[in-house]
Design an enzyme around this catalytic site. Sequence first.
Site: not given
Length: 386
Positions: A74-75, A99, A141, A173
């Site tokens: 989905l855009d 994000f 990172y 993470d």
Amino acid sequence: MSVLKGCRILDLGIITAGAATSAILADLGAEVIKVESPTYRDPFRLWPNGAPEAQADLPPLFRATNRNKSAISLDLKQAEGREVMLRLVAASDVVVENFRRGVLPKLGLAFETLRAANDKIILASVSSQGETGPDAAHVSYGSTLEAVAGFAWGTGYADDGPMVSGRDVNYPDQVAAIFAAGMITTALRSVRNGGPAVHLDLSQRDLTSFLIGEAFLSTSMGETTRQDGNAQAPFVLQDCFKAADGLWVAASIRRDDVKALCGLLGLTPAPTQAALRSALGAHIAAHGGKAAAHGLQAIGLAAAPVLDGAGMVELQDESWSYAIQCFEDRRVKGFPFQIEEEPLTIERPAPSVGADTAAILASIAGYGESEIAALAKAGIIETGPA
């Protein structure tokens, strides 16, 4: 597994921190919909080689963090795509995202917007350095997070530089995903008991620092470095030694262990640390790794062979039961915990891009066939083979 049955998660997570969070929720029985874009995939689809995906051989990292999920493409940069997303939000319980800070508001999907669509929604924002503060927008990172969180401060050897765990461990993470899943389930309980919508702020930096927070207290006493390699107080000797078959053996020797170890090695009762190290190294070098470790364990010492992946696989159902699982005739990453009465299982493999787009739009968002076809023609959505 039905612990979270009836809970729907919209998974905007990529790589590890976000995608692995929702993978744990999927393992617990939640319906997890992986949301990607026709113009942007989860980078794990291409790791480590950067080659286009082949569904029959998706990279292990992607398979591990996306099993038990369905998928929609989905855009969200287009208004029609955001409208579709908000219709899905209205019918869901949780949105997971990791994000860079600011991306979700720029897409028109800030928490306030999600809450307007669903006043019971939970937004779980898993970010490098939190929602606020001077470092929130910095690119990070695992390596830089370990540095700024103080983790790398305690690794490596004296007079050498700090060491980071690297992508294969990816400590900030991995731990963030486990804690985030726990926070989300707690928030679900609150909302289902009548509480309001919740925006969870999960900082990988804060969590990494918290988990080693006790170590920072020593700095108030003038200590500036913790780089001791494998050595660690209060052990008289702690290190890894190479055995005759090339296997390494880790051993941690307490002061109370020295007498028994000296008896095994034929040393005087009060050897120097150098003599103890030399004799233990020679002893292990004269034996196979597993035999050497078992011999040390037999006299009450903490010792173990240093296992690689193949060594771990050999010990299935002996030293571990659920860390690694077999699925579709291949070994895959398993679970961080297990529930005996209702075991976690892997029900479906990681999905191809947009594998369930049409089905999700029809069954959850209420779109008809002609509407779905129009969205696909306009490039708002992407459908793929189930």
